[in-house]
Design a protein around this motif. Structure first.
Motif, short mmCIF file in Angstrom:
data_model
loop_
_atom_site.label_atom_id
_atom_site.label_comp_id
_atom_site.label_asym_id
_atom_site.label_seq_id
_atom_site.Cartn_x
_atom_site.Cartn_y
_atom_site.Cartn_z
N ALA A 1 -15.38 -4.09 -0.78
CA ALA A 1 -16.30 -4.94 -1.55
C ALA A 1 -15.54 -5.97 -2.40
N GLY A 2 -14.20 -5.91 -2.34
CA GLY A 2 -13.40 -6.87 -3.09
C GLY A 2 -13.28 -6.55 -4.57
N LYS A 3 -13.61 -5.34 -4.97
CA LYS A 3 -13.57 -4.95 -6.38
C LYS A 3 -12.18 -4.47 -6.82
N ILE A 4 -11.44 -3.89 -5.88
CA ILE A 4 -10.09 -3.43 -6.15
C ILE A 4 -9.19 -3.84 -4.99
N LYS A 5 -7.90 -3.77 -5.22
CA LYS A 5 -6.92 -4.10 -4.18
C LYS A 5 -6.04 -2.88 -3.95
N PHE A 6 -5.84 -2.54 -2.69
CA PHE A 6 -4.91 -1.47 -2.37
C PHE A 6 -3.49 -2.03 -2.45
N LEU A 7 -2.63 -1.35 -3.19
CA LEU A 7 -1.24 -1.78 -3.31
C LEU A 7 -0.39 -1.21 -2.19
N ALA A 8 -0.67 0.02 -1.78
CA ALA A 8 0.13 0.66 -0.74
C ALA A 8 -0.57 1.92 -0.27
N VAL A 9 -0.25 2.31 0.96
CA VAL A 9 -0.67 3.62 1.47
C VAL A 9 0.54 4.55 1.34
N THR A 10 0.26 5.81 1.09
CA THR A 10 1.32 6.78 0.83
C THR A 10 1.69 7.54 2.09
N PRO B 1 -4.30 2.55 10.55
CA PRO B 1 -5.06 1.65 11.43
C PRO B 1 -6.35 1.12 10.80
N ALA B 2 -6.98 1.88 9.92
CA ALA B 2 -8.21 1.42 9.29
C ALA B 2 -7.95 0.36 8.22
N PHE B 3 -6.71 0.27 7.74
CA PHE B 3 -6.33 -0.68 6.70
C PHE B 3 -4.99 -1.31 7.07
N PRO B 4 -4.92 -2.04 8.18
CA PRO B 4 -3.64 -2.52 8.68
C PRO B 4 -2.93 -3.53 7.78
N ASP B 5 -3.65 -4.16 6.86
CA ASP B 5 -3.02 -5.14 5.98
C ASP B 5 -2.43 -4.52 4.71
N VAL B 6 -2.62 -3.22 4.54
CA VAL B 6 -2.10 -2.54 3.36
C VAL B 6 -0.73 -1.97 3.69
N THR C 1 2.92 0.11 3.35
CA THR C 1 3.32 1.45 2.91
C THR C 1 4.03 1.34 1.57
N VAL C 2 4.25 2.47 0.92
CA VAL C 2 5.01 2.48 -0.33
C VAL C 2 6.40 1.89 -0.08
N ALA C 3 7.04 2.29 1.01
CA ALA C 3 8.39 1.78 1.32
C ALA C 3 8.36 0.27 1.53
N GLU C 4 7.36 -0.24 2.24
CA GLU C 4 7.25 -1.69 2.46
C GLU C 4 6.99 -2.44 1.16
N SER C 5 6.46 -1.74 0.17
CA SER C 5 6.16 -2.35 -1.13
C SER C 5 7.34 -2.26 -2.10
N GLY C 6 8.46 -1.76 -1.63
CA GLY C 6 9.65 -1.66 -2.48
C GLY C 6 9.88 -0.29 -3.07
N GLY C 7 9.04 0.67 -2.71
CA GLY C 7 9.20 2.03 -3.21
C GLY C 7 10.17 2.83 -2.36
N PRO C 8 10.29 4.11 -2.67
CA PRO C 8 11.21 4.98 -1.92
C PRO C 8 10.88 5.02 -0.43
N ALA C 9 11.90 5.00 0.40
CA ALA C 9 11.71 4.98 1.85
C ALA C 9 11.10 6.27 2.37
N ASN C 10 11.33 7.37 1.70
CA ASN C 10 10.85 8.66 2.21
C ASN C 10 9.61 9.15 1.46
N TYR C 11 8.88 8.23 0.80
CA TYR C 11 7.69 8.62 0.03
C TYR C 11 6.53 8.87 0.97
N GLU C 12 5.94 10.06 0.84
CA GLU C 12 4.75 10.39 1.63
C GLU C 12 3.91 11.37 0.82
N LEU C 13 2.65 11.03 0.66
CA LEU C 13 1.72 11.90 -0.03
C LEU C 13 0.41 11.87 0.75
N THR C 14 0.02 13.01 1.25
CA THR C 14 -1.22 13.09 2.01
C THR C 14 -2.07 14.22 1.45
#
Length: 152
Positions: free
Chosen positions: A43-52, A58-63, A65-78
């Motif tokens: 709805a354009g109310k918030i912006k996703f900064l990264a997926v963990t 695939p549902a959010f291909p423009d978002v 990852t944390v690593a692509e955003s400059g975070g730790p390369a091995n960051y994963e939270l599910t």
């Protein structure tokens, strides 16, 4: 804890109120799921900064990852959900439930709905799932210890 980021946990009565707090500037950011925050993002109310996750969803291909955003390369939270039965349930009953759930998860309409919410299903065996839970428990035990998290 991987980046040394300091945060304060703010409790909201409802998840929708959490994302409204981000949208109106009450909070700088929130951690959430694609399923719960997706409608506000779409709805354009918030912006996703990264997926963990290790790769973009695939549902959010423009978002990124944390690593692509400059975070730790091995960051994963599910997050994950399971169906549980009482200890001692007959094996035939457990096997039937597992078979029926796997069949339901394979249905095209269920797969489509899961994808729209950003969910991935991962049918597995009880042995593999128990190993997964053990690994998750070990990972978060260490995170909780390092961050000195305590229940009040």
């Amino acid at each position: 804890s991987m980046t040394g980021t300091q945060m304060q946990h703010v409790i909201y009565k409802e998840t929708s109120m959490l994302y409204t707090g981000v949208a109106n500037g009450e909070l700088n950011f929130a951690l959430g799921s694609l399923a719960t925050a997706g409608p506000m993002m779409r709805a354009g109310k918030i912006k996703f900064l990264a997926v963990t996750a290790p790769k973009r969803h695939p549902a959010f291909p423009d978002v990124p990852t944390v690593a692509e955003s400059g975070g730790p390369a091995n960051y994963e939270l599910t997050g994950w959900t399971t169906i549980a039965a009482p200890k001692g349930v007959p094996k035939a009953v457990a096997d039937k439930i597992q078979k029926d759930v796997e069949a339901a998860l394979a249905e095209p309409d269920v797969k489509e709905r899961y994808a729209a919410f950003g969910y991935d299903s991962f049918p597995t065996t009880p042995q593999l799932f128990n190993a997964f839970v053990a690994a998750e428990s070990a990972k978060y035990k260490d995170v909780i210890r390092r961050a000195d998290v305590a229940l009040d």
